[in-house]
Every structure is written in structure tokens, then in C-alpha cells.
Scaffold this motif. Structure first.
Motif, PDB file in Angstrom:
ATOM      1  N   UNK A   3       0.819  -1.203   0.000  1.00  0.00           N
ATOM      2  CA  UNK A   3       0.000   0.000   0.000  1.00  0.00           C
ATOM      3  C   UNK A   3       0.859   1.261   0.000  1.00  0.00           C
ATOM      4  N   UNK A   4       1.903   1.253   0.815  1.00  0.00           N
ATOM      5  CA  UNK A   4       2.740   2.432   0.961  1.00  0.00           C
ATOM      6  C   UNK A   4       4.187   2.093   0.589  1.00  0.00           C
ATOM      7  N   UNK A   5       4.995   3.105   0.306  1.00  0.00           N
ATOM      8  CA  UNK A   5       6.396   2.850  -0.056  1.00  0.00           C
ATOM      9  C   UNK A   5       7.192   2.159   1.052  1.00  0.00           C
ATOM     10  N   UNK A   6       6.821   2.366   2.303  1.00  0.00           N
ATOM     11  CA  UNK A   6       7.545   1.727   3.403  1.00  0.00           C
ATOM     12  C   UNK A   6       7.412   0.206   3.335  1.00  0.00           C
ATOM     13  N   UNK A   7       6.351  -0.276   2.735  1.00  0.00           N
ATOM     14  CA  UNK A   7       6.165  -1.717   2.589  1.00  0.00           C
ATOM     15  C   UNK A   7       7.278  -2.340   1.750  1.00  0.00           C
ATOM     16  N   UNK A   8       7.694  -1.665   0.706  1.00  0.00           N
ATOM     17  CA  UNK A   8       8.789  -2.168  -0.124  1.00  0.00           C
ATOM     18  C   UNK A   8      10.104  -2.179   0.651  1.00  0.00           C
TER      19      UNK A   8
END
Length: 55
Positions: A3-8
Motif C-alpha cells: 500500500x505504501x512505499x515503506x512496505x517495499x
């Protein structure tokens, strides 16, 4: 689902932590004469610290 860039970033962090822990575990059980409890303790510390933990 990401959902968010932090997930990557977290996925990359977990992959690096798993690879570095596998390397440290192989080194601990093949090349280290310490007692088994210390070997397992070092592996757990490596899991907590991730790739920034020292080998």
C-alpha cells in the motif's frame, strides 16, 4: 498487497535479514567451537538486528 512505499523497504529489509542470518548460522555451526546455546543465541540476536548486526 503493498500500500505504501515503506512496505517495499520492509520487504527488502526482511530479505536481507534472512540472508544475513542464514550466512551467520552457517558460519556458527561449521566454524565455531562455542557451546550450542551460544550459537543459537547469536543467531537470534542476528535475527533481531538484521543486516546491520555484525558477523
Amino acid at each position: 498487497m503493498f500500500v505504501q512505499p515503506i512496505d517495499y523497504i520492509l520487504v527488502v529489509w526482511f530479505i536481507l535479514a534472512a540472508l544475513s542470518t542464514a550466512y551467520a548460522a552457517r558460519d556458527q555451526f561449521w566454524n565455531n567451537p562455542e557451546p550450542a546455546m551460544m550459537k543459537w543465541g547469536f543467531i537470534l540476536v542476528k535475527l533481531y538486528l538484521g543486516p546491520v548486526g555484525r558477523d
